[in-house]
Scaffold this motif. Structure first.
Motif, short mmCIF file in Angstrom:
data_model
loop_
_atom_site.label_atom_id
_atom_site.label_comp_id
_atom_site.label_asym_id
_atom_site.label_seq_id
_atom_site.Cartn_x
_atom_site.Cartn_y
_atom_site.Cartn_z
N UNK A 113 0.84 -1.20 0.00
CA UNK A 113 0.00 0.00 0.00
C UNK A 113 0.88 1.25 0.00
N UNK A 114 0.64 2.11 -0.99
CA UNK A 114 1.38 3.37 -1.09
C UNK A 114 0.58 4.51 -0.47
N UNK A 115 1.29 5.55 -0.08
CA UNK A 115 0.65 6.77 0.39
C UNK A 115 1.60 7.94 0.16
N UNK A 116 1.05 9.14 0.20
CA UNK A 116 1.88 10.33 0.14
C UNK A 116 1.87 11.09 -1.16
N UNK A 117 1.14 10.62 -2.14
CA UNK A 117 1.08 11.36 -3.40
C UNK A 117 0.29 12.65 -3.25
N UNK A 118 0.28 13.43 -4.31
CA UNK A 118 -0.46 14.68 -4.26
C UNK A 118 -0.03 15.61 -5.38
N UNK A 119 -0.42 16.86 -5.23
CA UNK A 119 -0.08 17.87 -6.23
C UNK A 119 0.85 18.89 -5.62
N UNK A 120 1.86 19.27 -6.38
CA UNK A 120 2.85 20.21 -5.90
C UNK A 120 3.35 21.05 -7.06
N UNK A 121 3.83 22.23 -6.78
CA UNK A 121 4.39 23.08 -7.83
C UNK A 121 5.83 22.64 -8.13
N UNK A 122 6.27 22.97 -9.32
CA UNK A 122 7.64 22.67 -9.71
C UNK A 122 8.62 23.25 -8.70
N UNK A 123 9.60 22.44 -8.37
CA UNK A 123 10.58 22.84 -7.37
C UNK A 123 10.25 22.38 -5.97
N UNK A 124 9.03 21.89 -5.80
CA UNK A 124 8.60 21.43 -4.49
C UNK A 124 9.04 20.02 -4.18
N UNK A 125 8.55 19.52 -3.04
CA UNK A 125 8.94 18.20 -2.55
C UNK A 125 7.73 17.40 -2.13
N UNK A 126 7.86 16.09 -2.23
CA UNK A 126 6.87 15.15 -1.73
C UNK A 126 7.62 13.94 -1.18
N UNK A 127 6.99 13.27 -0.24
CA UNK A 127 7.54 12.03 0.29
C UNK A 127 6.51 10.94 0.18
N UNK A 128 6.87 9.88 -0.53
CA UNK A 128 6.01 8.73 -0.69
C UNK A 128 6.41 7.65 0.31
N UNK A 129 5.41 6.94 0.79
CA UNK A 129 5.65 5.80 1.69
C UNK A 129 4.96 4.57 1.13
#
Length: 121
Positions: free
Chosen positions: A5-21
């Motif tokens: 099971x994945x989590x942590x996706x979303x929408x972000x502007x260029x240059x931003x960060x996200x962390x997936x688990x």
């Protein structure tokens, strides 16, 4: 059976960060390598990064220096820290776990359902 099971996706502007688990659970004897793959519309699924049980990692050239994969073996969990995101990183990100279940010698690949990452310019 093994669930991923994945989590942590979303929408972000260029240059931003996200962390997936990603967490693997179920009747697991051992997990070998774990990894992240992605698929953009109209494209084939491609490797993003993988990590072995010993911590050795491998990255696609397109994400080297921006993404970091890590793993918590005690929790059967893998993470993907994504920095300096670009619009071309937009895709569904899938987690993969290559695992052995008790009583079966061969390891199998188990996949999650994916999590959407959208990077706007």
């Amino acid at each position: 059976q093994v669930q991923v099971v994945e989590s942590g996706g979303g929408q972000v502007q260029a240059g931003g960060s996200l962390r997936l688990s990603c967490a693997a659970s179920g009747t697991i004897f051992s997990i070998n390598h774990m990894g992240w793959y992605r698929q953009a519309p109209g494209n084939q699924r491609e490797l993003v990064a993988t990590v072995t049980s010993g911590g050795s990692s491998n990255y696609a050239d397109s994400v080297k220096g921006r993404f970091t994969i890590s793993r918590d073996n005690a929790k059967n969990t893998v993470y993907l820290q994504m920095n300096s995101l670009k619009p071309e990183d937009t895709a569904v990100y899938y987690c993969n776990a290559n695992a052995n279940i008790p009583g079966i010698l061969r390891a199998y690949n188990y996949w999650g359902r994916g999590t959407q990452v959208t990077v706007s310019s």
